[in-house]
Scaffold this motif. Structure first.
Motif, PDB file in Angstrom:
ATOM      1  N   LEU A  57      -9.132 -61.401  32.704  1.00  0.00           N
ATOM      2  CA  LEU A  57     -10.098 -60.596  31.693  1.00  0.00           C
ATOM      3  C   LEU A  57     -11.084 -61.531  31.514  1.00  0.00           C
ATOM      4  N   LEU A  65     -13.028 -59.734  24.698  1.00  0.00           N
ATOM      5  CA  LEU A  65     -12.201 -59.422  25.911  1.00  0.00           C
ATOM      6  C   LEU A  65     -14.404 -58.984  26.171  1.00  0.00           C
ATOM      7  N   CYS A  72     -17.125 -56.811  27.670  1.00  0.00           N
ATOM      8  CA  CYS A  72     -16.954 -55.793  28.481  1.00  0.00           C
ATOM      9  C   CYS A  72     -18.184 -55.485  28.751  1.00  0.00           C
ATOM     10  N   VAL A 105     -10.842 -53.088  30.707  1.00  0.00           N
ATOM     11  CA  VAL A 105     -11.003 -53.431  29.892  1.00  0.00           C
ATOM     12  C   VAL A 105      -9.929 -52.840  28.659  1.00  0.00           C
ATOM     13  N   GLY A 134     -10.871 -63.647  29.228  1.00  0.00           N
ATOM     14  CA  GLY A 134     -10.905 -62.817  27.661  1.00  0.00           C
ATOM     15  C   GLY A 134     -10.165 -64.061  26.867  1.00  0.00           C
ATOM     16  N   VAL A 183      -4.901 -60.209  28.791  1.00  0.00           N
ATOM     17  CA  VAL A 183      -6.716 -60.560  28.489  1.00  0.00           C
ATOM     18  C   VAL A 183      -6.728 -61.986  29.141  1.00  0.00           C
TER      19      VAL A 183
END
Length: 392
Positions: free
Chosen positions: A369, A389, A391, A304, A371, A366
């Motif tokens: 992940l 995102l 995390c 990230v 996101g 993005v």
């Protein structure tokens, strides 16, 4: 102002705006049936409803391009359904708020100024009670104000929240639709990630093969020649010294290229200074005056951190190259297991990742992940890019 009064005021403003937008919906209905306009109009009301309820509506994909295709898209059908629903509920609830607040204003005017009106034009309290004298004005006027203000405090907040919940209920996808969209997004992003990963491996191989490897081979050849030429002859010594100088310079160039390749994989500045230090460095060296606002980030996964770093760098590079902006701002906050990054500038706008700009790579990083990316860049500006995102 008390909490109850503040809620009543917010509810009244929300309902009055709903009245105006409901009337606008009725008048502009032939235009708003276009899927993209309906999506923009619906998203505006989702943001208003979310702000009133204190929730953040999840971002939605762009609407389909044509009306015919919209009927096959559940999200677009929901937007079109919202138009008549809002026209009915927005006007109805807004008129109730207007009637309540309007009669408060009537009473406030009637108390001190009843005598200034002709008999047939004098203000009326409690709908149909004329004000013929000071006694009526000073008794019924304050009574109407108190009763209507109390009614507004009791009724307008729940009515406004009910309208906001209805808005989100109509415009929020069902669980099945969310899962379907999620699977589609994951399938698409997985393919993009595989393509991007393959392209990145080919780029690294090409950089090492064509650049660093070629330089190291040249260094090895120079050192081999220097070893064969090594003797006591001054001319040979000068020749060997030149080869060693070239080998030394080639070594430095090869090390520079290796550092560049490594930097594209995982920026060393992230390992040395962390995400906060890396973002300070990126914003400090930006040509456009850029402010950085960092919240409490806690521990952020390395993947990230890399995505945020590259995304901010790419967005600020686009700002310098294309936006003609004079100021930019980067805000990074964390709420639970979600990291939010907002990059904004006061430039001319018009950024569109559908045209194959650097925003395409940013969006792929993005989405890889899990996101979300939202680009708000109308012609004329300003531009705001919002990244969310995970995390955790």
């Amino acid at each position: 102002m008390t909490v109850r009064a503040w809620r009543a005021w917010r509810g009244a403003i929300y309902l009055l705006k709903s009245l105006l937008s409901g009337i606008a919906t009725v008048l502009a209905l032939p235009v708003l049936v276009h899927p993209r306009l309906a999506r923009s109009w619906a998203d505006l009301h989702r943001r208003r409803a979310g702000a009133l309820l204190g929730v953040l509506p999840a971002p939605r994909p762009a609407a389909t391009a044509t009306v015919r295709a919209a009927w096959a898209d559940p999200g677009s059908r929901r937007d079109l359904l919202w138009l008549p629903v809002h026209a009915a509920t927005g006007v109805t609830s807004g008129l109730a708020a207007l009637l309540c607040l309007g009669n408060v204003v009537v009473a406030a005017v009637a108390v001190p100024l009843w005598w200034a009106f002709e008999w047939d034009e004098r203000p009326r309290l409690f709908i149909d009670v004329p004000v013929p004298d000071w006694t009526t004005a000073l008794t019924l006027g304050p009574l109407q104000i108190v009763l209507l203000v109390a009614l507004a405090c009791l009724v307008l907040p729940p009515v406004a929240r009910g309208h906001a919940r209805l808005c989100l209920a109509v415009l929020t996808p069902s669980t099945v639709e969310q899962l379907t969209d999620r699977v589609a997004v994951l399938t698409r992003t997985r393919a993009d990630v595989l393509d991007a990963h393959g392209a990145e491996l080919r780029r690294i191989e090409r950089d090492l093969h064509d650049g660093t490897q070629a330089r190291l081979v040249a260094i090895a050849m120079r050192l081999a020649v220097a070893r064969r030429k090594l003797s006591g002859d001054p001319a040979d010594l000068r020749f060997v010294a030149g080869l060693l100088r070239e080998a030394h310079e080639g070594t430095e160039e090869a090390m520079t290229e290796l550092r560049e390749v490594i930097r594209t994989v995982y920026p060393p500045i992230l390992a040395d200074r962390g995400l906060a230090g890396a973002l300070h460095a990126v914003t400090a060296r930006c040509v456009v005056a850029t402010t950085l606002d960092l919240g409490e980030l806690g521990r952020v996964p390395a993947a990230v951190e890399a995505v945020v770093y590259f995304a901010v760098a790419e967005a600020l590079t686009n700002t310098v190259k294309h936006s003609h902006a004079t100021a930019a701002a980067v805000t990074v906050t964390r709420a639970g297991d979600r990291l939010t990054v907002v990059i904004a500038d006061n430039g001319t706008g018009g950024a569109d990742d559908r045209r194959g700009t650097g925003l395409v790579g940013l969006r792929r990083r993005v989405l890889a992940l899990d996101g979300a990316v939202d680009v708000d860049s109308p012609p004329g500006g300003p531009t705001t890019i919002t990244l969310e995102l995970p995390c955790g």
